[in-house]
Each structure stands twice: as C-alpha cells, then as structure tokens.
Design a protein around this motif. Structure first.
Motif, PDB file in Angstrom:
ATOM      1  N   GLN A 293       0.747  -1.270   0.090  1.00  0.00           N
ATOM      2  CA  GLN A 293       0.076  -0.059   0.142  1.00  0.00           C
ATOM      3  C   GLN A 293       0.860   1.101   0.159  1.00  0.00           C
ATOM      4  OE1 GLN A 293      -3.351  -0.806   0.023  1.00  0.00           O
ATOM      5  NE2 GLN A 293      -3.220  -2.824   0.527  1.00  0.00           N
ATOM      6  N   TYR A 294       0.526   2.486  -0.668  1.00  0.00           N
ATOM      7  CA  TYR A 294       1.446   3.366  -0.753  1.00  0.00           C
ATOM      8  C   TYR A 294       0.576   4.632  -0.361  1.00  0.00           C
ATOM      9  CZ  TYR A 294       4.399   0.495  -3.615  1.00  0.00           C
ATOM     10  OH  TYR A 294       5.195  -0.652  -3.980  1.00  0.00           O
ATOM     11  N   MET A 295       1.452   5.788   0.244  1.00  0.00           N
ATOM     12  CA  MET A 295       1.031   6.985   0.357  1.00  0.00           C
ATOM     13  C   MET A 295       1.346   7.899  -0.607  1.00  0.00           C
ATOM     14  SD  MET A 295      -0.296   6.213   3.534  1.00  0.00           S
ATOM     15  CE  MET A 295      -0.707   7.744   4.031  1.00  0.00           C
TER      16      MET A 295
ATOM     17  N   ASN B 246       3.500   2.567   2.668  1.00  0.00           N
ATOM     18  CA  ASN B 246       2.916   2.842   4.055  1.00  0.00           C
ATOM     19  C   ASN B 246       3.285   2.036   5.013  1.00  0.00           C
ATOM     20  OD1 ASN B 246       1.638   0.328   3.793  1.00  0.00           O
ATOM     21  ND2 ASN B 246      -0.545   1.204   4.238  1.00  0.00           N
TER      22      ASN B 246
ATOM     23  N   GLU C 129      -3.926   7.507   0.749  1.00  0.00           N
ATOM     24  CA  GLU C 129      -3.384   6.334   0.681  1.00  0.00           C
ATOM     25  C   GLU C 129      -4.176   5.592  -0.305  1.00  0.00           C
ATOM     26  OE1 GLU C 129      -2.486   2.656   3.792  1.00  0.00           O
ATOM     27  OE2 GLU C 129      -4.152   3.921   4.192  1.00  0.00           O
TER      28      GLU C 129
END
Length: 235
Positions: free
Chosen positions: A99-101, A176, A138
C-alpha cells in the motif's frame, strides 16, 4: 485486470490495455487517446464526501475520468499534468505488492480495484503539510497504480538503521509501512525559531524523515521552485 505500461523515453505516456468489461480511473484531463470500444465518463469517485476529501488531501480534481471497455477490448493513452517520469506500482497485500501514501499531484491512474483513501495525520505532520493539512491520501485495495514525478524518478530503499531525509517537494509516494515525520530542517535541535531561520537561510524548506523498511519514489525537480523561477524571469 487492465494492463499498465509506460511507453516512451522522454516525457512518456501511460498505455493501458483493457478487456471488455474492465475499467480504470484517472486524474481529470489525463486521457490523451482512446479507442472507440472505450467509454469516458467524469465521476465523483466514492461520492461527494470522498471527492472533497481527496481534493483537500492530494490536490486532485473533484471529478475523475473513468474509462471502461463497454463495447469490447480497447487501448488508451494517458498523460500526467507535469512533464516527467511515471512508474506503475502493484498495490495489494500479497507478496511483492504494498500500500502506498501519495504526495500532492502524483496520482495519474489506477485500476478499479485500487481505492484512494483519505486518512488523518498527526498534528505535527499536519502543521507542515503542503496542502493536505490533517489529511493525506493512501492507495489501498488491490491492482495497479500509476504515479508521476516532475523530472526524472528514482527509487530509494529504506532499511532499519538507515533513515533518510528528503525534501518534501521531491517525494512522489512511499510504502505505508514506513514511519515518517515532517520538519522544517534536517537539524535535530535549535527549537522552532532556530529551525525556521535555518530553513529560510539554507533554502531547504520542509523535509520528510523516513525510517523503517520500505521504498520511496522521488523526483528530480521541485515544481514549486520551478514555478517561482519562471515567474521571476522577465517576459
């Protein structure tokens, strides 16, 4: 699942191939070309509340473009607002995906299984955020996510004991799992006033300190500094 590919060496396109029934969504005005089997609609993804939150958090347009293969398989070309590199990331909880910010303006497109969620930040990070304040975006769910950076893009690996400090304006997105904090200087002491003076005299601006394990995508150009430079030049 739609297939994302980067095409072109300098200022590339995002090429997306969709099978009938598949769909993606992208930032407003990202669509450059699409085949006639595809249909383009403007939508408030997630409803009015979610659209407003994403606009405040990530500087995105209120309406996003949704492209769906309604009449059969089809391809489209997308392009980010600013010139520069793009990357396609695998989003999810399986091996090799995370998962990415996402930083302001970095979002280009995502497959339908990826959700852009807005979450709150700590008070300290909110005070120093560029636009989102208490909110940050996010990428959750599962699928592919395309992000862009102003200029060239590079991947940094963060490992325990090797924290990194990055100018806020050069961060595109990050894993994240990483811990982060925002400050006005790379110094560890000096108080608020001292840090403020050091930030102004060094031209350093806001910086992000990352720790833990994960990767960060950074871009070579600072869009705010570039805009200020262009405005300072005589016509």
């Amino acid at each position: 699942m739609p297939v994302f590919n980067i095409t072109g060496d300098v200022d590339p396109f995002l090429h997306v191939s969709l099978a009938k029934g598949e769909k993606i969504y992208c930032e407003s005005n990202a669509m450059v070309m699409m085949e006639t089997n595809l249909e383009l609609k403007g939508k408030m993804t997630g409803g009015i509340g979610a659209a407003l939150m994403r606009t405040f958090a990530n500087g995105e347009s209120f309406f996003q473009q949704h492209i769906e293969a309604m009449r059969g398989d089809g391809d489209c070309l997308l392009s980010p607002t600013l010139p520069g590199a793009m990357r396609v990331l695998d989003v999810g909880n399986e091996v090799g995906a995370q998962q990415y910010m996402i930083s302001d303006g970095a979002f280009v497109a995502a497959s339908a299984g990826v959700e852009l969620k807005v979450r709150t930040q700590s008070l300290g990070n909110a005070l120093f955020a560029q636009s989102g304040g208490f909110f940050i975006t996010e990428a959750a769910g599962s699928g592919q996510l395309a992000v862009s950076g102003f200029g060239a893009m590079s991947t940094l690996e963060v490992t325990p004991g090797k924290d990194v400090v990055i100018d806020n304006s050069h961060v595109v997105c990050w894993d994240n799992r990483l811990q982060y904090e925002i400050s006005m200087t790379t110094g560890s002491s000096g108080g608020f006033l001292g840090n403020l003076i050091n930030s102004q005299t060094s031209g350093e601006g806001m910086v992000l300190k990352f720790s833990g394990t994960g990767k960060i995508l950074v871009c070579s150009r600072n869009r705010a500094a570039f805009l200020a430079w262009t405005q300072s030049k005589p016509a």
